[in-house]
Design an enzyme around this catalytic site. Structure first.
Site, PDB file in Angstrom:
ATOM      1  N   TYR A 109     -82.827 -50.850  25.562  1.00 39.56           N
ATOM      2  CA  TYR A 109     -83.614 -52.110  25.070  1.00 39.56           C
ATOM      3  C   TYR A 109     -85.004 -51.930  24.922  1.00 39.56           C
ATOM      4  O   TYR A 109     -85.641 -52.452  23.822  1.00 39.56           O
ATOM      5  CB  TYR A 109     -83.161 -53.347  25.680  1.00 39.56           C
ATOM      6  CG  TYR A 109     -81.556 -53.336  25.009  1.00 39.56           C
ATOM      7  CD1 TYR A 109     -81.434 -54.239  23.581  1.00 39.56           C
ATOM      8  CD2 TYR A 109     -80.463 -53.126  25.917  1.00 39.56           C
ATOM      9  CE1 TYR A 109     -80.769 -54.523  23.127  1.00 39.56           C
ATOM     10  CE2 TYR A 109     -79.677 -53.309  25.059  1.00 39.56           C
ATOM     11  CZ  TYR A 109     -79.288 -54.237  23.844  1.00 39.56           C
ATOM     12  OH  TYR A 109     -77.567 -54.559  23.076  1.00 39.56           O
ATOM     13  N   GLU A 136     -73.246 -57.557  26.433  1.00 41.08           N
ATOM     14  CA  GLU A 136     -73.096 -56.461  26.155  1.00 41.08           C
ATOM     15  C   GLU A 136     -72.532 -56.464  28.094  1.00 41.08           C
ATOM     16  O   GLU A 136     -71.140 -55.362  28.192  1.00 41.08           O
ATOM     17  CB  GLU A 136     -73.886 -55.015  25.771  1.00 41.08           C
ATOM     18  CG  GLU A 136     -74.205 -55.404  24.183  1.00 41.08           C
ATOM     19  CD  GLU A 136     -74.647 -54.303  23.837  1.00 41.08           C
ATOM     20  OE1 GLU A 136     -75.803 -53.735  24.879  1.00 41.08           O
ATOM     21  OE2 GLU A 136     -75.675 -54.907  22.833  1.00 41.08           O
TER      22      GLU A 136
END
Length: 195
Positions: A95, A137
């Protein structure tokens, strides 16, 4: 939690994202893949060539901008994308890389219009959006660990049967090469295949 000022700045960028979103995301992917070619393994390169993936990301970024003050409304979409991310083994450490190159692409494409306030607001917004994805997630990975027959990463399978269903569809029936059981299938689940 994002400040009211940050949310207003991000929302104010929605019109330009509608106009230049695909240009931004195309620039983003090009820069990211040049800096991190190893990430090509977790992105659909066919959709890169057709422009489908940059368009899809542009739409997602626009949705985030328009709904930044109510990200919870986007949870069904986040979960759908999360299933795909999980199948591709996207991890929390990916990310920050995405965030860095997305902000750089915004700055390049918007030029002088990308003020320090806009870049700072998007940096904060991206961090919050990434946090939401990482949490969703993480829950998915945790749920997987509870299932019998689950594994992480890729696992060898053997083709047991191949059936031509139509002129354009062929079904392949697979089983784990080690003979172990498979976990239960989840609606919305994606499966990545490496050949």
């Amino acid at each position: 939690m994002l400040s009211e000022k940050t949310m207003q700045i991000v929302k104010s960028t929605a019109p330009v994202l509608k106009e230049k979103g695909t240009e931004i995301t195309t620039c983003f992917y090009k820069r990211m893949f040049n800096a991190h070619p190893e990430l090509k393994n977790i992105f659909n390169m066919s959709r890169q060539q057709t422009g489908g993936q940059p368009k899809a990301l542009a739409f997602t970024v626009l949705q985030a901008a328009e709904n930044i003050d109510r990200l919870g409304d986007l949870l069904p979409v986040v979960k759908q994308i999360g299933h795909k991310h999980k199948s591709l083994h996207v991890k929390p450490e990916h990310y920050p890389i995405v965030g860095q190159h997305l902000l750089e692409a915004i700055e390049i494409v918007l030029g002088e219009a990308a003020t320090e306030d806009i870049l700072q607001a998007w940096a904060e917004a991206y961090e919050e959006i990434a946090r939401v994805f990482i949490e969703v997630e993480k829950q998915m990975y945790e749920e997987d660990k509870k299932q019998d027959g689950n594994w992480e990463g890729f696992k060898p399978f053997v083709i047991m049967d191949k059936r031509v269903e139509s002129a354009t569809i062929t079904s392949f029936y697979l089983k784990p090469a080690d003979g172990t059981d498979l976990p239960a299938f989840s609606p919305g689940q994606y499966v990545s295949v490496r050949i």
